[in-house]
Design a protein around this motif. Structure first.
Motif, PDB file in Angstrom:
ATOM      1  N   ALA A  39       0.828  -1.210   0.000  1.00 34.92           N
ATOM      2  CA  ALA A  39       0.000   0.000   0.000  1.00 34.92           C
ATOM      3  C   ALA A  39       0.859   1.256   0.000  1.00 34.92           C
ATOM      4  N   GLU A  40       1.903   1.259   0.825  1.00 34.78           N
ATOM      5  CA  GLU A  40       2.758   2.441   0.929  1.00 34.78           C
ATOM      6  C   GLU A  40       3.464   2.731  -0.391  1.00 34.78           C
ATOM      7  N   LEU A  41       3.966   1.691  -1.019  1.00 36.57           N
ATOM      8  CA  LEU A  41       4.667   1.902  -2.286  1.00 36.57           C
ATOM      9  C   LEU A  41       3.709   2.290  -3.412  1.00 36.57           C
ATOM     10  N   LEU A  42       2.485   1.774  -3.378  1.00 34.74           N
ATOM     11  CA  LEU A  42       1.506   2.203  -4.376  1.00 34.74           C
ATOM     12  C   LEU A  42       1.284   3.709  -4.284  1.00 34.74           C
ATOM     13  N   MET A  43       1.052   4.195  -3.084  1.00 31.77           N
ATOM     14  CA  MET A  43       0.799   5.622  -2.916  1.00 31.77           C
ATOM     15  C   MET A  43       2.029   6.466  -3.266  1.00 31.77           C
ATOM     16  N   ARG A  44       3.202   5.913  -2.989  1.00 31.48           N
ATOM     17  CA  ARG A  44       4.437   6.656  -3.265  1.00 31.48           C
ATOM     18  C   ARG A  44       4.750   6.707  -4.753  1.00 31.48           C
ATOM     19  N   ARG A  45       4.446   5.632  -5.469  1.00 28.07           N
ATOM     20  CA  ARG A  45       4.834   5.537  -6.874  1.00 28.07           C
ATOM     21  C   ARG A  45       3.713   5.905  -7.842  1.00 28.07           C
ATOM     22  N   LEU A  46       2.507   6.043  -7.359  1.00 26.17           N
ATOM     23  CA  LEU A  46       1.386   6.333  -8.241  1.00 26.17           C
ATOM     24  C   LEU A  46       1.556   7.718  -8.862  1.00 26.17           C
ATOM     25  N   PRO A  47       1.522   7.823 -10.195  1.00 26.03           N
ATOM     26  CA  PRO A  47       1.648   9.143 -10.819  1.00 26.03           C
ATOM     27  C   PRO A  47       0.548  10.088 -10.339  1.00 26.03           C
ATOM     28  N   VAL A  98      30.295  -2.083   5.942  1.00 27.26           N
ATOM     29  CA  VAL A  98      28.957  -2.574   5.614  1.00 27.26           C
ATOM     30  C   VAL A  98      27.953  -1.453   5.878  1.00 27.26           C
ATOM     31  N   HIS A  99      27.003  -1.307   4.960  1.00 24.19           N
ATOM     32  CA  HIS A  99      25.900  -0.363   5.147  1.00 24.19           C
ATOM     33  C   HIS A  99      24.606  -1.141   5.051  1.00 24.19           C
ATOM     34  N   ILE A 100      23.774  -1.059   6.084  1.00 25.83           N
ATOM     35  CA  ILE A 100      22.488  -1.749   6.091  1.00 25.83           C
ATOM     36  C   ILE A 100      21.414  -0.734   5.724  1.00 25.83           C
ATOM     37  N   ALA A 101      20.813  -0.928   4.565  1.00 28.76           N
ATOM     38  CA  ALA A 101      19.796   0.005   4.063  1.00 28.76           C
ATOM     39  C   ALA A 101      18.423  -0.509   4.506  1.00 28.76           C
ATOM     40  N   ASP A 102      18.131  -0.317   5.795  1.00 28.80           N
ATOM     41  CA  ASP A 102      16.906  -0.856   6.387  1.00 28.80           C
ATOM     42  C   ASP A 102      15.780   0.174   6.356  1.00 28.80           C
ATOM     43  N   THR A 103      15.490   0.652   5.138  1.00 27.22           N
ATOM     44  CA  THR A 103      14.366   1.553   4.905  1.00 27.22           C
ATOM     45  C   THR A 103      13.530   0.974   3.765  1.00 27.22           C
ATOM     46  N   LEU A 104      12.386   1.602   3.536  1.00 26.19           N
ATOM     47  CA  LEU A 104      11.454   1.079   2.541  1.00 26.19           C
ATOM     48  C   LEU A 104      11.475   1.931   1.281  1.00 26.19           C
ATOM     49  N   GLY A 105      11.458   1.264   0.126  1.00 25.25           N
ATOM     50  CA  GLY A 105      11.246   1.955  -1.135  1.00 25.25           C
ATOM     51  C   GLY A 105      12.446   2.695  -1.681  1.00 25.25           C
ATOM     52  N   GLU A 106      13.658   2.351  -1.249  1.00 18.77           N
ATOM     53  CA  GLU A 106      14.843   3.062  -1.710  1.00 18.77           C
ATOM     54  C   GLU A 106      15.795   2.189  -2.508  1.00 18.77           C
ATOM     55  N   LEU A 107      15.347   1.030  -2.914  1.00 19.20           N
ATOM     56  CA  LEU A 107      16.245   0.112  -3.607  1.00 19.20           C
ATOM     57  C   LEU A 107      16.781   0.708  -4.897  1.00 19.20           C
ATOM     58  N   GLY A 108      16.000   1.579  -5.539  1.00 23.09           N
ATOM     59  CA  GLY A 108      16.472   2.231  -6.760  1.00 23.09           C
ATOM     60  C   GLY A 108      17.747   3.034  -6.555  1.00 23.09           C
ATOM     61  N   LEU A 109      17.937   3.572  -5.367  1.00 22.71           N
ATOM     62  CA  LEU A 109      19.183   4.280  -5.052  1.00 22.71           C
ATOM     63  C   LEU A 109      20.375   3.347  -5.177  1.00 22.71           C
ATOM     64  N   PHE A 110      20.253   2.190  -4.577  1.00 20.54           N
ATOM     65  CA  PHE A 110      21.413   1.318  -4.401  1.00 20.54           C
ATOM     66  C   PHE A 110      21.756   0.540  -5.666  1.00 20.54           C
ATOM     67  N   TYR A 111      20.748   0.212  -6.496  1.00 21.73           N
ATOM     68  CA  TYR A 111      21.074  -0.382  -7.788  1.00 21.73           C
ATOM     69  C   TYR A 111      21.902   0.578  -8.636  1.00 21.73           C
ATOM     70  N   ARG A 112      21.643   1.874  -8.502  1.00 20.88           N
ATOM     71  CA  ARG A 112      22.383   2.868  -9.287  1.00 20.88           C
ATOM     72  C   ARG A 112      23.812   3.054  -8.784  1.00 20.88           C
ATOM     73  N   LEU A 113      24.101   2.599  -7.584  1.00 17.38           N
ATOM     74  CA  LEU A 113      25.418   2.815  -6.980  1.00 17.38           C
ATOM     75  C   LEU A 113      26.309   1.574  -7.017  1.00 17.38           C
ATOM     76  N   ALA A 114      25.724   0.408  -7.221  1.00 15.93           N
ATOM     77  CA  ALA A 114      26.470  -0.840  -7.049  1.00 15.93           C
ATOM     78  C   ALA A 114      27.218  -1.245  -8.310  1.00 15.93           C
ATOM     79  N   GLY A 115      28.369  -1.883  -8.112  1.00 21.78           N
ATOM     80  CA  GLY A 115      29.119  -2.471  -9.214  1.00 21.78           C
ATOM     81  C   GLY A 115      28.677  -3.881  -9.522  1.00 21.78           C
ATOM     82  N   VAL A 116      27.999  -4.524  -8.569  1.00 21.33           N
ATOM     83  CA  VAL A 116      27.438  -5.860  -8.760  1.00 21.33           C
ATOM     84  C   VAL A 116      26.398  -6.065  -7.672  1.00 21.33           C
TER      85      VAL A 116
END
Length: 440
Positions: free
Chosen positions: A92-100, A304-322
Motif C-alpha cells: 500500500a505504501e509503495l503504491l501511494m508513493r509511486r502512483l503518478p 557494511v551499510h544496512i539500508a533498512d528503509t522502505l522503497g529506496e532500492l532504486g538508489l542502491f542499484y544505481r550505486l552498485a558495481g554488482v
C-alpha cells in the motif's frame, strides 16, 4: 461441487472470532494499520458512481508490476474508477508513493478483506465491482465463489503458477477446478505457467508475457542519490538486494573473503523486510557498519551499510558495481532480477529463483546474469568488480532483455476493459453478470 470448498467456507467462518486478536497482534508488529483494520472485515466501502474495475495485488512486487497497467487503463477509460487492494502495508505504501499524480483521483486503495465469507460479502456489496483482476497467484476460495455466484467477471493476470503451487492445489483438484474454471480470463507469464493452470481447470488461458518486464525503473530521489554518491566516492560496491533470513550471513562471509583482496570494498545489504535491520547488524560480528534507518551514510570507515528503509532500492542499484538478487540463495524463490537489469547493475542469481523462473533463465542463458551459490559468491563478486568490461557487457545484455515487454500493459488493459459493461454503469439496476464474453 467439491467437498473442499464447503469445508474451507465453514473453517474460515469458524475462525472469524479469533482473527480480531490476530490482527491486533499484527498491528503491534507493524503488519497492519490500526485505523484501517475494518477493511480486513470488508468495511470502508466508498464506491463512486460509474464503472469500477477492482485489481488485487498482494504485495510490493505485484503492486509495482501493475503501475503501467493502471496508466494504460486510465488512458483508455478516463471514466473508470480503479480500486486497488493489497494484502501488505508495504504494498500500500509503495503504491501511494509511486502512483503518478495524474492517476491519484482515479485510483482508490483498500486492504483486501480476509477470506471469511461474511467479510467478503460485505466488501463486494459495498464496492459492487463491474469486473475483477487478480494478480499473479491470488486465489481465495470464498472470494472467487462469491464473485462466481454474482456473475462478476474475474480475470487472473500476470499469472504465476509454479510446480510447487500446482502440487499443493493437486491435493484439492475439485476446489482448484472450481476456482480456476470460474475465471473469465487467465493471462499467464509463461507457457509453463499456462500448462499448469490448464491442467487444474483454467479456461481461456493466454500467454502474453510478464508484466514485470514492463515495469518502470525503480526511482531514486536525486538529493539522496547525490549524498550517497559523495559518501561512497569511488569505492567498489557489492549490493545484496531484498535479502531474506539466512542470506545475510552468506553475504557477510563473502565480504570477509573479498575485502582483503579489494581495498575499500563496501557491502550494502537491503533486507526485504526493513525491520530486520538490527538483527542483521548483530550478524556483522565487529565489522564497522552504518544503518540507513538511523540516518547514517556509509562513511569511509564503514565496511557494511544496512539500508533498512522502505522503497529506496532504486538508489542502491544505481550505486552498485554488482548485486545479488535476494531470496535466491535460500529456498524463497528469488526477488525480481529485472529491477537491477533496468538500472544497469550486473546481476548475480542464486539457485532458488522459481518466482521469476523465465526472466532469470533468460538472463543467465544470455550472459545478463551469473549463477552463484554460497560457495561461489565471493569469487563472482570479485570477478565482476575487478573486470569493468565484464560488468558493462552483463549490464547491456540485461538491459536489453528487460525492455522486451514495453507494449504489454496496453495489451492487458484492452483485454480487461473487454470484461466491463460497454458504458457507464451508474444507472444499471442489476449488479453482476454485466461483463462481456471474451473470445479466447
Amino acid at each position: 461441487m467439491s467437498l473442499a470448498g464447503p469445508l474451507w467456507r465453514l473453517g474460515t467462518a469458524g475462525l472469524a472470532p479469533l482473527l480480531g486478536p490476530w490482527l491486533h497482534r499484527r498491528v503491534r508488529r507493524g503488519k497492519e494499520i490500526a485505523a484501517r483494520l475494518g477493511e480486513r472485515r470488508g468495511e470502508g466501502a466508498a464506491r463512486p458512481p460509474g464503472r469500477l474495475l477492482w485489481l488485487h495485488a498482494a504485495s510490493v512486487g505485484e503492486t509495482m508490476s501493475i503501475l503501467p497497467l493502471l496508466e494504460a487503463l486510465a488512458a483508455r477509460a478516463p471514466d473508470l474508477t480503479l480500486l486497488v487492494t493489497t494484502v501488505t502495508v508495504t504494498g500500500a505504501e509503495l503504491l501511494m508513493r509511486r502512483l503518478p499524480p495524474s492517476l491519484a483521483a482515479q485510483v482508490l486503495h483498500r486492504f483486501l478483506p480476509l477470506d471469511v465469507p461474511a467479510w467478503v460479502e460485505r466488501f463486494l456489496e459495498g464496492w459492487r465491482p463491474d469486473a475483477v483482476a487478480l494478480v499473479e497467484s491470488e486465489l481465495w476460495p470464498n472470494l472467487l465463489a462469491a464473485l462466481r455466484a454474482r456473475g462478476v467477471p474475474a480475470a487472473l493476470v500476470n499469472a504465476r503458477f509454479s510446480t510447487r503451487a500446482a502440487r499443493r492445489w493437486g491435493w484439492a483438484p475439485g476446489l482448484a477446478r472450481e476456482m480456476l474454471g470460474g475465471l473469465r480470463l487467465v493471462q499467464a507469464q509463461s507457457a509453463a505457467d499456462a500448462a499448469r493452470l490448464r491442467a487444474l481447470g483454467a479456461r481461456c488461458v493466454e500467454v502474453p508475457g510478464n508484466l514485470k518486464y514492463a515495469a518502470p525503473p525503480l526511482p531514486a530521489e536525486p538529493a539522496a542519490l547525490g549524498a550517497l554518491r559523495e559518501a561512497i566516492g569511488n569505492r567498489p560496491v557489492f549490493l545484496a538486494a531484498s535479502t531474506h533470513p539466512g542470506e545475510e550471513a552468506m553475504v557477510l562471509g563473502a565480504h570477509r573473503a573479498v575485502a582483503p583482496l579489494l581495498p575499500g570494498l563496501l557491502t550494502i545489504i537491503v533486507p526485504r523486510h526493513p525491520e530486520r535491520g538490527a538483527a542483521i547488524a548483530a550478524l556483522a560480528g565487529g565489522l564497522p557498519l552504518s544503518r540507513r534507518a538511523a540516518g547514517a551514510l556509509p562513511g569511509p570507515g564503514q565496511a557494511v551499510h544496512i539500508a533498512d528503509t522502505l522503497g529506496e532500492l532504486g538508489l542502491f542499484y544505481r550505486l552498485a558495481g554488482v548485486c545479488l538478487v535476494g531470496g535466491s540463495l535460500v529456498p524463497h524463490g528469488g526477488q525480481n532480477p529485472l529491477e537491477p537489469a533496468r538500472l544497469g547493475c550486473p546481476i548475480l542469481i542464486g539457485p532458488h529463483h522459481w518466482n521469476f523462473a523465465e526472466p532469470a533463465a533468460a538472463l543467465l542463458a544470455e550472459g545478463g546474469a551469473r549463477a552463484v551459490t554460497e560457495a561461489t559468491l565471493a569469487a563472482s563478486v570479485m570477478g565482476v568488480l575487478t573486470d569493468a568490461a565484464l560488468g558493462r557487457a552483463m549490464a547491456a545484455t540485461a538491459s536489453r532483455l528487460a525492455a522486451a515487454g514495453a507494449g504489454l500493459p496496453d495489451q492487458v488493459a484492452d483485454r480487461l476493459l473487454a470484461l466491463l459493461p460497454p458504458g457507464p454503469a451508474a444507472g444499471r439496476v442489476e449488479w453482476g453478470g454485466a461483463g462481456r464474453d471474451l473470445s479466447c
